[in-house]
Enzyme design. Structure first.
Site, PDB file in Angstrom:
ATOM      1  N   CYS A  87      -2.878  -1.881  -1.470  1.00  0.00           N
ATOM      2  CA  CYS A  87      -3.843  -2.712  -0.694  1.00  0.00           C
ATOM      3  C   CYS A  87      -5.011  -2.140  -0.765  1.00  0.00           C
ATOM      4  O   CYS A  87      -5.722  -2.163  -2.089  1.00  0.00           O
ATOM      5  CB  CYS A  87      -3.355  -2.866   0.911  1.00  0.00           C
ATOM      6  SG  CYS A  87      -4.356  -4.250   1.837  1.00  0.00           S
ATOM      7  N   HIS A 196       2.595  -4.538   0.832  1.00  0.00           N
ATOM      8  CA  HIS A 196       2.769  -3.406   1.438  1.00  0.00           C
ATOM      9  C   HIS A 196       4.377  -3.048   1.400  1.00  0.00           C
ATOM     10  O   HIS A 196       4.927  -3.438   2.206  1.00  0.00           O
ATOM     11  CB  HIS A 196       2.510  -3.518   2.882  1.00  0.00           C
ATOM     12  CG  HIS A 196       0.884  -3.309   3.132  1.00  0.00           C
ATOM     13  ND1 HIS A 196       0.160  -2.209   3.433  1.00  0.00           N
ATOM     14  CD2 HIS A 196      -0.228  -4.353   2.928  1.00  0.00           C
ATOM     15  CE1 HIS A 196      -1.173  -2.358   3.606  1.00  0.00           C
ATOM     16  NE2 HIS A 196      -1.340  -3.719   3.406  1.00  0.00           N
ATOM     17  N   GLU A 198       5.569  -0.095   1.878  1.00  0.00           N
ATOM     18  CA  GLU A 198       5.949   0.586   2.978  1.00  0.00           C
ATOM     19  C   GLU A 198       6.159   0.117   4.160  1.00  0.00           C
ATOM     20  O   GLU A 198       6.686   0.883   5.020  1.00  0.00           O
ATOM     21  CB  GLU A 198       4.691   1.970   2.974  1.00  0.00           C
ATOM     22  CG  GLU A 198       3.498   1.370   4.169  1.00  0.00           C
ATOM     23  CD  GLU A 198       2.570   0.406   3.326  1.00  0.00           C
ATOM     24  OE1 GLU A 198       1.382   0.228   3.815  1.00  0.00           O
ATOM     25  OE2 GLU A 198       2.865  -0.057   2.186  1.00  0.00           O
TER      26      GLU A 198
END
Length: 227
Positions: A87, A196, A198
């Site tokens: 991002c 994302h 994560e």
């Protein structure tokens, strides 16, 4: 000894803690790196996390590109250090000219936060070798300036060289050209991704475990890399 993956914190980083947790869940040691410190502390790879570095007061990533830690990362990445930008990290990599193109305001001018299907196109990078070509994964996307743009020559070159790492499937959340969600440099050690991974590493908090593959990929890459 486990691999040591650096996670950079800039003023305004939001997802550095999540990135560090993903690194640990993959089986590596997360090493916290501060934006104002040029020392990478001997890490084997680096993650630039999401957020709003320096408040995004100029352009997203434009100020972070000049941080002392980035001066070291740019040189190390050009020498082969694996770097993943997520991002805002993707925006920083483009501003630092480690990746081509730019991330601009979403085409519809609205912030988008949703679970997003991606198709993994390139599995030869340091960060995607745990996936299968064409594999579809589900990870969150959350951005207001996530529209990937580049001139036609650059886009054609990325396609021809297999450097489009992932594309949006079942809807493009930000109007990115050619549905591009992630790209790599020519060597494959630097990858930028707008969604994302994560946030998709645990069943309790994510829509899937699909994001963990980015972090297990780097361990596989490092295990096979020459000393």
């Amino acid at each position: 000894m486990s691999a040591r993956i650096g996670v950079v914190t800039f003023p305004g980083s939001l997802d550095d803690g999540d990135a560090a947790r993903a690194v640990r869940l993959a089986g590596a040691e997360a090493v916290r790196l501060w934006h104002g410190d040029a020392d990478l502390r001997g890490v084997d790879a680096v993650v630039l996390p999401g957020g709003f570095s320096y408040g995004d007061y100029l352009r997203c990533g434009a100020i972070a590109r000049f941080a002392p830690v980035m001066q070291t990362i740019v040189g190390a990445a050009r020498d082969g250090l694996p770097v993943l930008g997520i991002c805002n990290g993707f925006q920083i990599l483009c501003e630092a000219h480690l990746l081509p193109g730019a991330l601009t305001r979403n085409e519809h001018l609205h912030f988008r936060n949703r679970d997003q299907v991606l198709r993994v196109e390139a599995t030869g990078t340091a960060w995607t070798n745990a996936f299968q070509p064409g594999q579809e994964i589900l990870i969150p996307v959350k951005n207001g300036e996530g529209r990937y743009v580049a001139d036609r020559h650059t886009l054609d070159q990325l396609e021809a060289e297999g450097r489009v790492v992932a594309r949006y499937v079942d809807g493009n959340p930000n109007g990115s050209q050619r549905d591009i969600a992630a790209v790599s440099n020519a060597a494959g050690n630097v990858v930028g991704i707008m969604p994302h991974p994560e946030h998709a590493v645990e069943a309790l908090t994510g829509p899937s475990l699909d994001g963990l593959g980015f972090f297990t990929s780097i361990l596989k890459h490092l295990a096979g890399a020459p000393a």
